[in-house]
Design a protein around this motif. Structure first.
Motif, PDB file in Angstrom:
ATOM      1  N   ALA A 294       0.831  -1.203   0.000  1.00 38.32           N
ATOM      2  CA  ALA A 294       0.000   0.000   0.000  1.00 38.32           C
ATOM      3  C   ALA A 294       0.867   1.255   0.000  1.00 38.32           C
ATOM      4  O   ALA A 294       0.621   2.203  -0.761  1.00 38.32           O
ATOM      5  CB  ALA A 294      -0.936  -0.006   1.205  1.00 38.32           C
ATOM      6  N   GLN A 295       1.897   1.271   0.844  1.00 36.72           N
ATOM      7  CA  GLN A 295       2.794   2.427   0.885  1.00 36.72           C
ATOM      8  C   GLN A 295       3.540   2.579  -0.431  1.00 36.72           C
ATOM      9  O   GLN A 295       3.768   3.705  -0.910  1.00 36.72           O
ATOM     10  CB  GLN A 295       3.784   2.272   2.040  1.00 36.72           C
ATOM     11  N   ALA A 296       3.889   1.461  -1.053  1.00 35.71           N
ATOM     12  CA  ALA A 296       4.597   1.519  -2.329  1.00 35.71           C
ATOM     13  C   ALA A 296       3.741   2.165  -3.411  1.00 35.71           C
ATOM     14  O   ALA A 296       4.264   2.910  -4.258  1.00 35.71           O
ATOM     15  CB  ALA A 296       5.019   0.110  -2.754  1.00 35.71           C
ATOM     16  N   ILE A 297       2.445   1.903  -3.381  1.00 35.27           N
ATOM     17  CA  ILE A 297       1.546   2.532  -4.353  1.00 35.27           C
ATOM     18  C   ILE A 297       1.545   4.043  -4.167  1.00 35.27           C
ATOM     19  O   ILE A 297       1.646   4.811  -5.134  1.00 35.27           O
ATOM     20  CB  ILE A 297       0.130   1.949  -4.223  1.00 35.27           C
ATOM     21  N   LEU A 298       1.428   4.493  -2.922  1.00 29.93           N
ATOM     22  CA  LEU A 298       1.438   5.941  -2.665  1.00 29.93           C
ATOM     23  C   LEU A 298       2.763   6.560  -3.097  1.00 29.93           C
ATOM     24  O   LEU A 298       2.784   7.669  -3.658  1.00 29.93           O
ATOM     25  CB  LEU A 298       1.182   6.212  -1.183  1.00 29.93           C
ATOM     26  N   ASP A 299       3.847   5.850  -2.878  1.00 29.52           N
ATOM     27  CA  ASP A 299       5.152   6.363  -3.295  1.00 29.52           C
ATOM     28  C   ASP A 299       5.223   6.474  -4.811  1.00 29.52           C
ATOM     29  O   ASP A 299       5.755   7.469  -5.350  1.00 29.52           O
ATOM     30  CB  ASP A 299       6.265   5.435  -2.791  1.00 29.52           C
ATOM     31  N   ARG A 300       4.701   5.502  -5.513  1.00 34.71           N
ATOM     32  CA  ARG A 300       4.732   5.524  -6.980  1.00 34.71           C
ATOM     33  C   ARG A 300       3.863   6.644  -7.531  1.00 34.71           C
ATOM     34  O   ARG A 300       4.233   7.317  -8.502  1.00 34.71           O
ATOM     35  CB  ARG A 300       4.270   4.175  -7.531  1.00 34.71           C
ATOM     36  N   VAL A 301       2.707   6.852  -6.898  1.00 32.01           N
ATOM     37  CA  VAL A 301       1.830   7.949  -7.324  1.00 32.01           C
ATOM     38  C   VAL A 301       2.562   9.282  -7.159  1.00 32.01           C
ATOM     39  O   VAL A 301       2.505  10.159  -8.046  1.00 32.01           O
ATOM     40  CB  VAL A 301       0.516   7.937  -6.522  1.00 32.01           C
ATOM     41  N   THR A 302       3.246   9.440  -6.058  1.00 34.73           N
ATOM     42  CA  THR A 302       4.035  10.661  -5.829  1.00 34.73           C
ATOM     43  C   THR A 302       5.169  10.781  -6.847  1.00 34.73           C
ATOM     44  O   THR A 302       5.421  11.865  -7.392  1.00 34.73           O
ATOM     45  CB  THR A 302       4.593  10.668  -4.402  1.00 34.73           C
ATOM     46  N   ASP A 303       5.810   9.664  -7.110  1.00 32.77           N
ATOM     47  CA  ASP A 303       6.959   9.688  -8.019  1.00 32.77           C
ATOM     48  C   ASP A 303       6.576  10.099  -9.439  1.00 32.77           C
ATOM     49  O   ASP A 303       7.394  10.716 -10.144  1.00 32.77           O
ATOM     50  CB  ASP A 303       7.640   8.317  -8.046  1.00 32.77           C
ATOM     51  N   VAL A 304       5.368   9.759  -9.878  1.00 33.06           N
ATOM     52  CA  VAL A 304       4.972  10.134 -11.247  1.00 33.06           C
ATOM     53  C   VAL A 304       4.491  11.576 -11.320  1.00 33.06           C
ATOM     54  O   VAL A 304       4.161  12.062 -12.408  1.00 33.06           O
ATOM     55  CB  VAL A 304       3.898   9.184 -11.825  1.00 33.06           C
ATOM     56  N   GLY A 305       4.430  12.254 -10.163  1.00 36.18           N
ATOM     57  CA  GLY A 305       4.139  13.681 -10.205  1.00 36.18           C
ATOM     58  C   GLY A 305       2.830  14.129  -9.580  1.00 36.18           C
ATOM     59  O   GLY A 305       2.439  15.288  -9.737  1.00 36.18           O
ATOM     60  N   VAL A 306       2.158  13.252  -8.838  1.00 39.77           N
ATOM     61  CA  VAL A 306       0.914  13.645  -8.182  1.00 39.77           C
ATOM     62  C   VAL A 306       1.213  14.027  -6.731  1.00 39.77           C
ATOM     63  O   VAL A 306       1.738  13.207  -5.969  1.00 39.77           O
ATOM     64  CB  VAL A 306      -0.134  12.516  -8.227  1.00 39.77           C
ATOM     65  N   ASP A 307       0.882  15.252  -6.370  1.00 37.63           N
ATOM     66  CA  ASP A 307       1.093  15.764  -5.014  1.00 37.63           C
ATOM     67  C   ASP A 307      -0.129  15.406  -4.170  1.00 37.63           C
ATOM     68  O   ASP A 307      -1.187  16.025  -4.296  1.00 37.63           O
ATOM     69  CB  ASP A 307       1.290  17.280  -5.072  1.00 37.63           C
ATOM     70  N   LEU A 308      -0.001  14.396  -3.320  1.00 39.65           N
ATOM     71  CA  LEU A 308      -1.152  13.912  -2.565  1.00 39.65           C
ATOM     72  C   LEU A 308      -1.635  14.913  -1.526  1.00 39.65           C
ATOM     73  O   LEU A 308      -2.830  14.948  -1.197  1.00 39.65           O
ATOM     74  CB  LEU A 308      -0.820  12.572  -1.904  1.00 39.65           C
ATOM     75  N   GLU A 309      -0.746  15.742  -0.993  1.00 42.55           N
ATOM     76  CA  GLU A 309      -1.194  16.774  -0.058  1.00 42.55           C
ATOM     77  C   GLU A 309      -2.014  17.839  -0.789  1.00 42.55           C
ATOM     78  O   GLU A 309      -3.002  18.348  -0.256  1.00 42.55           O
ATOM     79  CB  GLU A 309      -0.008  17.400   0.664  1.00 42.55           C
ATOM     80  N   ALA A 310      -1.602  18.165  -2.017  1.00 41.30           N
ATOM     81  CA  ALA A 310      -2.396  19.107  -2.816  1.00 41.30           C
ATOM     82  C   ALA A 310      -3.753  18.514  -3.156  1.00 41.30           C
ATOM     83  O   ALA A 310      -4.770  19.219  -3.172  1.00 41.30           O
ATOM     84  CB  ALA A 310      -1.638  19.476  -4.093  1.00 41.30           C
ATOM     85  N   VAL A 311      -3.777  17.220  -3.430  1.00 43.30           N
ATOM     86  CA  VAL A 311      -5.047  16.532  -3.659  1.00 43.30           C
ATOM     87  C   VAL A 311      -5.943  16.646  -2.431  1.00 43.30           C
ATOM     88  O   VAL A 311      -7.133  16.976  -2.529  1.00 43.30           O
ATOM     89  CB  VAL A 311      -4.804  15.046  -4.010  1.00 43.30           C
ATOM     90  N   ALA A 312      -5.371  16.391  -1.260  1.00 42.39           N
ATOM     91  CA  ALA A 312      -6.153  16.447  -0.020  1.00 42.39           C
ATOM     92  C   ALA A 312      -6.689  17.852   0.231  1.00 42.39           C
ATOM     93  O   ALA A 312      -7.848  18.022   0.626  1.00 42.39           O
ATOM     94  CB  ALA A 312      -5.293  15.985   1.161  1.00 42.39           C
ATOM     95  N   ASP A 313      -5.852  18.866   0.010  1.00 40.06           N
ATOM     96  CA  ASP A 313      -6.297  20.247   0.212  1.00 40.06           C
ATOM     97  C   ASP A 313      -7.464  20.581  -0.715  1.00 40.06           C
ATOM     98  O   ASP A 313      -8.452  21.204  -0.289  1.00 40.06           O
ATOM     99  CB  ASP A 313      -5.147  21.217  -0.049  1.00 40.06           C
TER     100      ASP A 313
END
Length: 380
Positions: free
Chosen positions: A315-334
């Motif tokens: 699960a953590q690896a998926i979040l890391d990969r999403v971040t690595d391809v350029g998606v800012d998850l904190e910006a998504v949350a905001d």
């Protein structure tokens, strides 16, 4: 026994209903859901907007309130709390049988207060005092401004459903507010309860949009995975925070964990399985609140298995990969937090506008009837 009973008995997850309609209370439909295994209920301004504008179920009470001189906004809360109290009555046996674990009904403070700590706290206290039922959860948005209100309410021994969570960092802050509130509480901690509502499907909707904008094969391959992965990582935070010496000291005073609650669990993308956000987030000490259509789907073909912590590293690896391809998850949350607050505010304001139009219609009808009666009296 249905699969909803099995979900709780075998896997420790409480299925709740994410919907409320007055006719369900009056015609026994809510009782039937409880018999099928539903163990709690959540509501929000959007749910009440749909319920109150779908027919004339509320007209008689609304007309009486108006005739008594009540304004539209105050009448709205009377209508809402009538439904909430009715649902609390239906769920009360679950609350008693579970020793206060389940049987809760959630009602949200005015969403316009989401960025105002003191007004949120005042409104939450007022709802608790007005309803005065042990199985009531008042919903407070998990905004920065909501955190002090969550801590204060918990310290006062009042139970809270923290709503509109989209960020792992914010989730950790919400847990901290709950723990501090328990530490500040001078009363019986066994009577204090809480859930933290992580909104699931909306995360995939926004992240998928951004992955498609990136457009690379690696980014596109990640679609539909972020929301579940984030929920599974959140569960690891939950287990870590509610263990160790600090938690043991609170547990010795009777404290209960603040359970993660998976909300927004109907799939928005028809390409995804309709039980995706149930099947992949099953585990002990969790709640999943589902719209009635998703409950029906799960009872028909859902998968019963402990999945929420089956592979936390993946699960953590998926979040890391999403971040690595350029998606800012904190910006998504905001963005999702802002959109969530705005959506509830709009539902609230649209409903008040609709109720104002209904008030005009009802008052016009009452005037017409009064005029007719006067005319009839004049002919006698």
């Amino acid at each position: 026994m249905s699969s909803l009973h099995d979900l709780y008995r075998d896997h420790g997850q409480s299925p709740w209903l994410d919907n409320l309609r007055r006719e369900w209370i009056n015609d026994g439909e809510l009782d039937r859901w409880v018999e099928r295994g539903v163990r709690g209920l959540t509501s929000n301004p959007s749910i009440f907007q749909k319920a109150m504008t779908a027919g004339n179920e509320y007209d008689d009470q609304f007309a009486r309130l108006l005739a008594d001189g009540m304004g539209v906004a105050d009448a709205y809360w009377e209508l809402v709390l009538t439904d909430i109290v009715g649902a609390l009555d239906v769920l009360a046996p679950v609350y008693e049988e579970s020793d206060g674990l389940d049987g809760f009904v959630s009602v949200e403070v005015d969403p316009k207060l989401a960025r105002d700590t003191e007004s949120t706290l005042d409104a939450a206290r007022a709802l608790h005092q007005r309803v005065d039922r042990p199985n009531l959860y008042v919903k407070i948005p998990g905004t920065v401004e909501g955190l002090p209100a969550i801590q204060a309410m918990t310290a006062e021994g009042r139970s809270v459903n923290v709503t509109l969570l989209f960020s792992l960092d914010r989730y950790a802050e919400v847990i901290e507010a709950y723990l501090r509130g328990l530490e500040d509480c001078q009363g019986d901690l066994s009577s204090v309860s809480g859930v933290a509502s992580f909104f699931i499907s909306r995360t995939d909707t926004e992240v998928d949009r951004r992955l498609e904008a990136v457009g690379t094969p690696e980014a596109l391959a990640l679609r539909g995975q972020t929301a579940v992965a984030q929920g599974q990582v959140a569960y690891q935070i939950f287990k870590q925070k509610f263990s160790g010496p600090r938690w043991d000291a609170l547990a010795s005073r009777g404290a209960r964990v603040q359970r993660p609650l998976w909300a927004s669990t109907s799939t928005k993308n028809p390409a995804y399985p309709d039980t995706l956000y149930v099947d992949q987030l099953i585990g002990p000490d969790t709640v999943n609140t589902l719209p009635d259509a998703t409950l029906e789907a799960f009872t028909d073909h859902g998968t019963l298995a402990r999945t929420v912590d089956a592979d936390p590293d993946a699960a953590q690896a998926i979040l890391d990969r999403v971040t690595d391809v350029g998606v800012d998850l904190e910006a998504v949350a905001d963005r999702l937090e802002d959109e969530g607050v705005s959506a509830f505010v709009k539902s609230f304001e649209d409903l008040l506008e609709s109720l104002t139009a209904t008030a005009d219609r009802l008052m016009e009808g009452a005037r017409a009837e009064s005029n007719w009666l006067d005319q009839m009296e004049g002919h006698r």
